[in-house]
Every structure is written in structure tokens, then in C-alpha cells.
Design a protein around this motif. Structure first.
Motif, mmCIF file in Angstrom:
data_model
loop_
_atom_site.group_PDB
_atom_site.id
_atom_site.type_symbol
_atom_site.label_atom_id
_atom_site.label_comp_id
_atom_site.label_asym_id
_atom_site.label_seq_id
_atom_site.Cartn_x
_atom_site.Cartn_y
_atom_site.Cartn_z
ATOM 1 N N PRO A 123 -109.763 -7.010 -3.676
ATOM 2 C CA PRO A 123 -108.302 -7.185 -3.707
ATOM 3 C C PRO A 123 -107.643 -6.461 -4.876
ATOM 4 O O PRO A 123 -106.483 -6.065 -4.778
ATOM 5 N N GLU A 124 -108.362 -6.292 -5.978
ATOM 6 C CA GLU A 124 -107.762 -5.619 -7.128
ATOM 7 C C GLU A 124 -107.805 -4.100 -7.021
ATOM 8 O O GLU A 124 -107.196 -3.397 -7.832
ATOM 9 N N ASP A 125 -108.504 -3.578 -6.030
ATOM 10 C CA ASP A 125 -108.555 -2.130 -5.822
ATOM 11 C C ASP A 125 -107.264 -1.652 -5.160
ATOM 12 O O ASP A 125 -106.585 -2.403 -4.463
ATOM 13 N N ARG A 126 -106.954 -0.380 -5.370
ATOM 14 C CA ARG A 126 -105.808 0.242 -4.714
ATOM 15 C C ARG A 126 -106.277 1.553 -4.091
ATOM 16 O O ARG A 126 -107.129 2.236 -4.661
ATOM 17 N N VAL A 127 -105.686 1.911 -2.940
ATOM 18 C CA VAL A 127 -106.146 3.092 -2.204
ATOM 19 C C VAL A 127 -104.954 3.950 -1.804
ATOM 20 O O VAL A 127 -103.971 3.458 -1.246
ATOM 21 N N SER A 128 -105.067 5.230 -2.081
ATOM 22 C CA SER A 128 -104.110 6.219 -1.597
ATOM 23 C C SER A 128 -104.756 6.945 -0.427
ATOM 24 O O SER A 128 -105.826 7.541 -0.573
ATOM 25 N N VAL A 129 -104.124 6.898 0.741
ATOM 26 C CA VAL A 129 -104.697 7.450 1.970
ATOM 27 C C VAL A 129 -104.024 8.779 2.291
ATOM 28 O O VAL A 129 -102.793 8.887 2.263
ATOM 29 N N LYS A 130 -104.820 9.780 2.601
ATOM 30 C CA LYS A 130 -104.255 11.104 2.884
ATOM 31 C C LYS A 130 -103.177 10.991 3.970
ATOM 32 O O LYS A 130 -103.282 10.172 4.893
ATOM 33 N N PRO A 131 -102.137 11.807 3.888
ATOM 34 C CA PRO A 131 -100.967 11.624 4.765
ATOM 35 C C PRO A 131 -101.289 11.571 6.249
ATOM 36 O O PRO A 131 -100.785 10.702 6.969
ATOM 37 N N HIS A 132 -102.139 12.497 6.721
ATOM 38 C CA HIS A 132 -102.345 12.607 8.169
ATOM 39 C C HIS A 132 -103.250 11.519 8.736
ATOM 40 O O HIS A 132 -103.463 11.472 9.949
ATOM 41 N N ALA A 133 -103.761 10.647 7.868
ATOM 42 C CA ALA A 133 -104.585 9.535 8.348
ATOM 43 C C ALA A 133 -103.809 8.228 8.394
ATOM 44 O O ALA A 133 -104.403 7.161 8.495
ATOM 45 N N SER A 134 -102.486 8.295 8.362
ATOM 46 C CA SER A 134 -101.706 7.052 8.384
ATOM 47 C C SER A 134 -101.998 6.195 9.615
ATOM 48 O O SER A 134 -102.082 4.963 9.505
ATOM 49 N N PRO A 135 -102.184 6.764 10.821
ATOM 50 C CA PRO A 135 -102.517 5.887 11.956
ATOM 51 C C PRO A 135 -103.822 5.127 11.748
ATOM 52 O O PRO A 135 -103.944 3.967 12.171
ATOM 53 N N ALA A 136 -104.797 5.747 11.100
ATOM 54 C CA ALA A 136 -106.054 5.045 10.826
ATOM 55 C C ALA A 136 -105.821 3.883 9.872
ATOM 56 O O ALA A 136 -106.404 2.804 10.022
ATOM 57 N N LEU A 137 -104.959 4.081 8.876
ATOM 58 C CA LEU A 137 -104.636 2.988 7.947
ATOM 59 C C LEU A 137 -103.962 1.840 8.691
ATOM 60 O O LEU A 137 -104.303 0.659 8.481
ATOM 61 N N HIS A 138 -103.025 2.146 9.548
ATOM 62 C CA HIS A 138 -102.345 1.073 10.299
ATOM 63 C C HIS A 138 -103.308 0.376 11.256
ATOM 64 O O HIS A 138 -103.199 -0.838 11.473
#
Length: 790
Positions: A76-91
């Protein structure tokens, strides 16, 4: 950046289930959801006919990495920046974790729905970092780590709560210069919580990258002090390499060009057997090896890169060294698991309906219920629920920033510049408003002394996680002291404006990330604001609130020459969303504008500020600052609203409207015009930004108070506008002068070295030019006509 001391080693991440079969099932569902979201977005009704877009292939290459990370290793204390074109994978991941309702999966790239790229402020689910501007999202966690450490030193938190700062980076992002500016900053090497995972699919938007030179990139990170990890081949290929003559196969693949390897991904088993051995001396042995591999296994093995091997990824995650930053190169296939896998033009390719149906069958999805998560009671649902429980974060809470005084009571005397007033105001804050001063953190790219922060720096100290000895403390000739300590409030970076505004944005987001509002102020030479413009603007889009000071500015730099003379920055301030721009003329106006900017930081409805300052010493008596408290407050309100009347001449048909350093010339020209029988008012514009908003508000196009326009333009007058910047900045005021004509003076060409009278004359902003323009308008007014009708 002052190098922070290496943090204590972070405890090992709490591992989730390493049941590879379960993870593979989740991986397949993430792939399906991400792909189906993009398909739906492009096939729903679209009144405009514009391409909706999306990146099925770019999402697919990240699915294995994100599944392994979120469902087993993330804390929970980690933070992640996801490459722009992978936004659907994040959602898709967030949906399976219960953080995003299924209704949003049908609203990708729809107004009010899911954004095209991850947005911390606009997406409805958990997004740690906004990305979308290539390279900026990759570096943001570096500055997030620095901001977190800075906050920790003021609100002590156990080290294990600090967490890692992950960047999931597309390999093409490593082409961005901003990436290497951040990687090479001296302080970055000590940020052990920083982890980059490079999605190494070796494809850009248009083609397979022929010479990506991974070994060179690895050496560059290593030279910068990073731990370098690589996950290149998956288990299937590794087992082939262990067979007799397998080492020859490995050497063949290792030395193969990127395009040749990518072409194999488009081949069936028979063609692979023809192409893969090559034409060298080892070809017969490789051919014999491949002959003993079943067709389906051979096709799968060629695509079996390490970035899709869940076991290999988990092993790599467990080898991350938290005493220094780490980068993991994960070899992947762009479009992995899709019919478009490895195709050179698959960047924005959409699967056909038949291909999508085939994907549903292969991933176990139901096309009639495409957004379904796993059924309750299944092992997959249990793993998703366990991951969600593990990743639950307590609210950061909100702490209201301390109230900022409106006026410190300073009445400047003698000659001083607006740049000098910045340093003076910061020192006055420490005495008059210590609670506010404690929240201030200044940032500069090796220009602290030359932008008059020396006094503040000596008083506040330089930030470092541990106190360090100042070896020049006893040197009597040293006037600028770099006292490094955890309570320091200045951070000095290398000469990289992009780094400065990246850090500024993250320091300006601590109120919402960590519940600890800061008042960050960045100082940069004004001509280099343009260099920092994109990440500065993106930081504001992502919720960072800060004050950027551009100084010194304009051709008023004089002998510094054209390379250091800014022209377009006044209009940048005018046009930048989420920001209020000021260009003060006198020292007290700097104080008022700075306090106004501080009062808007660290709050949900806050905004940023841009101050454009000058090195030119100006007689402060020209400000005619009222002594009466009520009159002084009236002037302060006018300054913050956008401008004030400095001089009003009876019967004046002409008004000189001046910004910043040009007020001296405006007053001199007004005296000469009066001597010629042409009385002229002098108006000082302190914020063209706020005046434009007031002008638009009169037509219902903006929300702003409009009373300042009634004060400044209370009767029709010809206007001569003058500023040390592009003349179009104030051209909109033509709509406020009753049609009496306007002359816009400013700088529209590159400058050169010279003294101020020479430079002002050549650019047409000296008193002579103002007088000529004023006489033209007065004559035009006497003649009457389209611009001077009486």
C-alpha cells in the motif's frame, strides 16, 4: 539536488500468492479487459466521426508485468507510474481489485469517463501518477521520492512506510532527454526506493526499432549508480538453450537484429524452422535442435520472452536492491497474446471482430458479459480480494495550510529590483509569518545566488537527510553558506530546468499525497521557462501547485545578450491553465503577489503562480505608495486584480499602459508628452493574466471579478501598451478603450548584448517610442474617424 543519505533498506514486499496458474488466469483476464475496453471505445456511436484511438498492443506488452506486480508484490505504501499507452491495463487491474466499477469500462476516452492516459486528478480509480507526456511520467517517481523524504523529515514516519516508487516505462521513452537529466542528477543515485521497469518491446509508433542497443542503455544506468536487472528469456526458451547445441541457438537469437527477430513472431512453425537457423556455420546444428520441437511448442517458445514469464518476473522483483535505484529491463512482445503480436504497425491497430472473439475464447471471457470479474468463490476471485485487502491505503487526510498574511507592511525605499525583492520577502516571512515560512521549500537549478536567494539560503539552509559539515563555515570570504541538514528548506539541482519543475510539481502535490502541504517556490532564469514549459504545465495538470519565478527577464538583461533575453514568457503566463501570472513593477508588488500565490497553495481549490521578475534597479519612490492604511490596502487589491492607475492627468485622451521594468520609461514619456501639450495617464499592469480573465468574464466566457477594468478604463482613451516582451500580450486591451486606437509596443525580435538605452531603442520600447506613439494617438483623436470619433 543535494544528495540525500541512503535510506535504510526497505523490508521485503509482502508477497502475495505465487500460484502461477492463478496468476496466469488473472493475466489473461487483464489482457481481455484492456483489449475489449479499447475495442468498445472505437465501436460505440461517435457523432463527430473522429478516431477514438487506444493502444491494444502497448497494453498487451505490459499485462504480465502489471499482473505480477499488483497481485503479488505491490504494497500500500508503494506508488506506481504507468506508461501512458497502458492505461487500459491499469483500469483493468483496478476493476479486478474492486476499485473501478464495470460501468466505467465502457467509457474509455469518453467525456467524463476514463481518460486516454492515466490521470491522477481526472480518472475515477486509483492512479498514483498522471502520465501521457512521454518521459515525464517516467521521471515523476524520482521527484516523488525526494518529496516524500522531504516530508518525512518534517513529519517523522517509520522508514518501512516510505515505500517504493515504481515507473513502468516504455522503451521508446528512454529516447527522451528529460529521462537522462533525471537519471544523472547526483542525488538520484541515493534514492533506493526508485524502481524502473522497462517494457522492452523494441517497437516505436511506426516500426521495429532497428538498433535499440540495450547493452548501451544498461551501461548508462550502471554508470549512473543504478542496479541493472534483466529478464530476457522465458522458461520455454531457457529449456531449449539447455538442450544439446542449445548454446548455439541462444547465441543466434542474441546476435539477431530486432527486425529479424520480430519477423519470426509473425511466422508459423514451418517458416520458423526455415528462418531461425540462419546461414552461419551453426545453422545445421540449430536446425537439428528445432526438428525435435513440436510445432505448437516452437511457436510459443519464440514468443517466450522474460517479460511474459511470471516466475522470472517475480524472481527479478525479489532481487531488487533497495539501497540504490534499480532498473529492470523486461523483454516483451508488443501485442503479446493478440493476433497483432509483433507486427511493425500494431501500435494503434484494432483487432477485428473475429480476432476479438478468438481472444475471448482463449482467455476464458464471455463476450455476452465482457466486463465480468471472476465469479465469487473461485480461487481467482479470492486472490483478487486478497490483493485488494493488501493494497488498501489509509486516507492521507487533509491538513489545512497555515493562513498567509496579505501584507507584511514593507514600504521599500531607494533603488531596488523586483528580483531583489523576492529574497527580501522570503526573509521577511521568517520573521513576520514563521508558520508560513516553515512550509516554504525553494528549488533552483544551480542559480540560487544569481537570483538573489542567497540570504534565504543562508537563513533556511539546504535540505539533506542527514546533517553534513560545512567546510567553508570558517572562511571569512565565503558569503553563501551551504549548510546541509534535515531541516533545510532549499534544494539545489544540477542545471536542468526540466528536473526543477518535475520536483516542483511533486513538492506541490504533497498536500494530497501525504496530507502535508508545502509551499514550493522554484527559481529559474526566465529565458529558460520555455525549456521547462511542458513538464511544468503537466505538473499542474497532475495536481501540483507551486510558484515558478522567472528571473532575470527580457532584454532588460542588457549585456547578458540575446541568448538570455526572454520574449514570449509574458504570453506563456497569460495562456497557462491552472496558473496566475504576475509581472510586478515595484518591490512591494512582489511581496503582495508572492503572498497571494502562497495563499493558493496546498488546497483542493488551489492554483499555481508564475512571477516574471527583473534585475533592473528602479527608484521605489516612483510607485507613489500610499501611506494611509486604507489607501495602501486599496492599492494592494488593485495590484492583485491586475493593475492600477499610477498617474492620472486631467483631460488625458491618451493612457500609457506599462508592465514591469517599462514603468520608468512610461513615466518619463508621460512627462515629455505633458510638456508637448498632450496629457497622458500612466496605468501599471501587474497581471495581464487577471485582466484578460476579467475581460472575458464581461462576456460570460470566464469567472472573474470585473471591477478592475472599470477602475483602469473608466473613459475612452487611446492606449499605448509597452512591455519587455511580445507586444501581443496586451493587445486585448483594445477592446477596453472605447475604440480610441491602440499602439502595442514590445519586443518581437531576438536581442543582442548592449546597454539598456541602446536595447530599448532598437526594440522600440524606450521613452522616445512611447512619446511617438502617444503623439500619433493624440493627433488621431483630434482628427476623429474610425479610431478617434468624438
Amino acid at each position: 539536488m543535494t544528495s540525500p543519505t541512503t535510506a535504510p533498506a526497505l523490508p521485503a514486499p509482502a508477497a502475495g500468492s505465487d500460484d502461477l496458474d492463478l496468476l496466469a488466469a488473472i493475466e489473461q483476464r487483464v489482457l481481455w479487459l484492456a483489449t475489449a475496453m479499447i475495442d468498445h471505445a472505437n465501436r460505440r456511436p461517435n457523432a463527430s466521426g473522429l478516431k477514438v484511438g487506444g493502444h491494444q498492443a502497448s497494453s498487451a506488452s505490459m499485462v504480465s508485468i502489471m499482473t505480477a506486480l499488483w497481485f503479488t508484490r505491490l504494497r500500500p505504501e508503494d506508488r506506481v507510474s504507468v506508461k501512458p499507452h497502458a492505461s487500459p491495463a491499469l483500469h483493468a487491474v483496478n476493476h479486478l481489485l474492486g476499485d473501478l466499477d464495470a460501468s466505467y469500462l465502457t467509457r474509455l476516452r469518453e467525456f467524463g469517463g476514463l481518460q486516454s492516459y492515466p490521470s491522477r486528478t481526472k480518472d475515477p480509480d486509483r492512479v498514483d501518477y498522471s502520465t501521457g507526456s512521454v518521459g515525464i511520467g517516467a521521471t515523476a517517481p524520482i521527484w516523488g521520492a525526494v518529496a516524500r523524504r522531504y516530508v518525512d523529515d518534517r513529519t517523522p514516519v517509520p522508514a518501512q512506510r516510505r515505500g517504493r516508487q515504481y515507473s513502468l516505462v516504455g522503451d521508446a521513452e528512454l529516447d527522451e532527454g528529460a529521462v537522462w537529466e533525471a537519471v544523472l542528477d547526483p542525488g538520484t543515485a541515493d534514492l533506493g526506493e526508485v524502481v524502473w521497469i522497462v517494457d522492452l518491446n523494441r517497437q516505436s509508433l511506426d516500426r521495429v526499432v532497428p538498433n535499440i542497443a540495450v547493452s548501451r542503455l544498461q551501461r548508462m544506468f550502471d554508470a549512473a549508480g543504478w542496479q541493472v536487472l534483466t529478464v530476457k528469456y522465458g522458461g520455454r526458451l531457457q529449456r531449449l538453450f539447455e538442450r544439446p547445441d542449445g548454446v548455439l541457438l541462444e547465441q543466434r537469437i542474441d546476435t539477431m537484429s530486432n527486425p529479424e527477430y520480430q519477423r519470426l513472431l509473425r511466422c508459423g512453425a514451418e517458416e520458423i524452422r526455415e528462418r531461425l537457423p540462419g546461414g552461419g556455420a551453426s545453422a545445421p546444428a540449430i536446425a537439428r535442435l528445432l526438428a525435435g520441437v513440436e510445432d505448437a511448442e516452437l511457436v510459443a517458445a519464440v514468443r517466450d520472452l522474460g517479460g511474459h514469464d511470471l516466475a522470472a518476473l517475480l524472481d527479478a522483483f525479489d532481487r531488487i536492491d533497495d539501497t540504490r535505484p534499480s532498473v529492470l529491463f523486461a523483454y516483451t512482445v508488443k501485442g503479446y497474446g493478440l493476433a497483432s503480436a509483433g507486427h511493425p504497425q500494431n501500435h494503434s491497430n484494432l483487432l477485428s471482430p473475429e480476432q476479438l472473439a478468438d481472444l475471448a475464447a482463449r482467455t476464458g471471457a464471455d463476450p455476452d458479459d465482457p466486463w465480468a470479474a471472476f465469479a465469487p468463490g473461485t480461487p481467482e476471485a479470492a486472490l483478487c480480494a486478497a490483493a485488494a485487502a493488501r493494497l488498501a491505503r489509509p486516507s492521507a487526510g487533509t491538513v489545512a495550510p497555515p493562513p498567509v498574511p496579505a501584507d507584511l507592511g514593507w514600504s521599500p525605499q531607494g533603488r531596488t529590483s523586483t528580483q531583489q525583492a523576492l529574497g527580501r520577502t522570503l526573509l521577511d516571512l521568517t520573521r513576520s509569518a514563521p508558520a508560513v515560512a516553515e512550509r516554504v521549500v525553494t528549488v533552483a537549478p544551480d542559480v540560487a545566488s544569481s537570483t538573489n536567494l542567497g540570504g534565504w539560503l543562508n537563513k533556511a539552509g539546504t535540505w539533506s537527510s542527514t546533517e553534513k559539515r560545512n567546510w567553508f563555515a570558517d572562511d571569512r570570504e565565503t558569503i553563501l553558506h551551504w549548510t546541509e541538514r534535515p531541516t533545510g528548506q532549499h534544494i539545489e539541482l544540477g542545471i536542468a530546468e526540466v528536473n526543477l519543475v518535475g520536483l516542483l510539481g511533486e513538492l506541490g502535490a504533497t498536500w494530497s499525497r501525504w496530507g502535508h502541504p508545502l509551499f514550493p517556490i522554484g527559481v529559474v532564469y526566465d529565458p529558460f521557462v520555455g525549456r521547462a514549459l511542458e513538464p511544468w504545465s503537466f505538473g499542474m495538470y497532475a495536481g501540483g501547485q507551486s510558484i515558478l519565478v522567472g528571473t532575470p527577464s527580457g532584454v532588460t538583461l542588457g549585456f547578458e545578450g540575446g541568448a538570455h533575453q526572454s520574449i514570449t514568457t509574458p504570453s506563456i503566463g497569460l495562456e497557462q491553465p491552472g496558473c496566475v501570472a504576475f509581472e510586478p513593477a515595484f518591490a512591494v508588488e512582489v511581496e503582495w503577489a508572492l503572498l497571494d500565490g502562497l495563499s493558493r497553495l496546498g488546497r483542493p481549490d488551489g492554483s499555481s503562480t508564475y512571477l516574471r521578475l527583473s534585475t533592473r534597479g528602479v527608484d521605489q519612490g516612483l510607485a507613489d505608495l500610499p501611506a494611509d492604511p486604507a489607501a495602501r490596502e486599496r492599492r494592494r487589491r488593485q495590484v492583485l486584480a491586475g493593475g492600477y492607475r499610477l498617474r492620472t492627468a486631467p483631460g488625458a485622451d491618451v493612457a500609457i499602459v506599462a508592465m514591469g521594468a517599462m514603468v520608468t520609461e512610461a513615466l518619463a514619456a508621460a512627462d515629455r508628452l505633458a510638456a508637448s501639450g498632450v496629457p497622458a495617464d500612466v496605468l501599471v499592469v501587474t497581471s495581464a493574466d487577471r485582466l484578460l480573465r476579467a475581460h472575458r468574464a464581461r462576456s460570460g466566457l470566464d469567472v472573474a471579478e470585473t471591477w478592475i477594468l472599470d477602475h483602469l478604463f473608466d473613459r475612452p482613451q487611446g492606449l499605448v501598451t509597452v512591455l519587455d516582451g511580445h507586444p501581443h500580450t496586451l493587445a486585448f486591451l483594445a477592446a477596453e478603450n472605447g475604440g480610441r486606437g491602440i499602439r502595442t509596443l514590445g519586443v518581437s525580435g531576438f536581442g543582442q548584448s548592449g546597454d539598456l538605452p541602446e536595447l530599448y531603442a532598437v526594440h522600440g520600447i524606450d521613452a522616445d517610442a512611447i512619446v511617438r506613439a502617444g503623439l500619433d494617438l493624440a493627433e488621431q483623436g483630434r482628427r476623429g474617424g474610425p479610431d478617434g470619433t468624438r
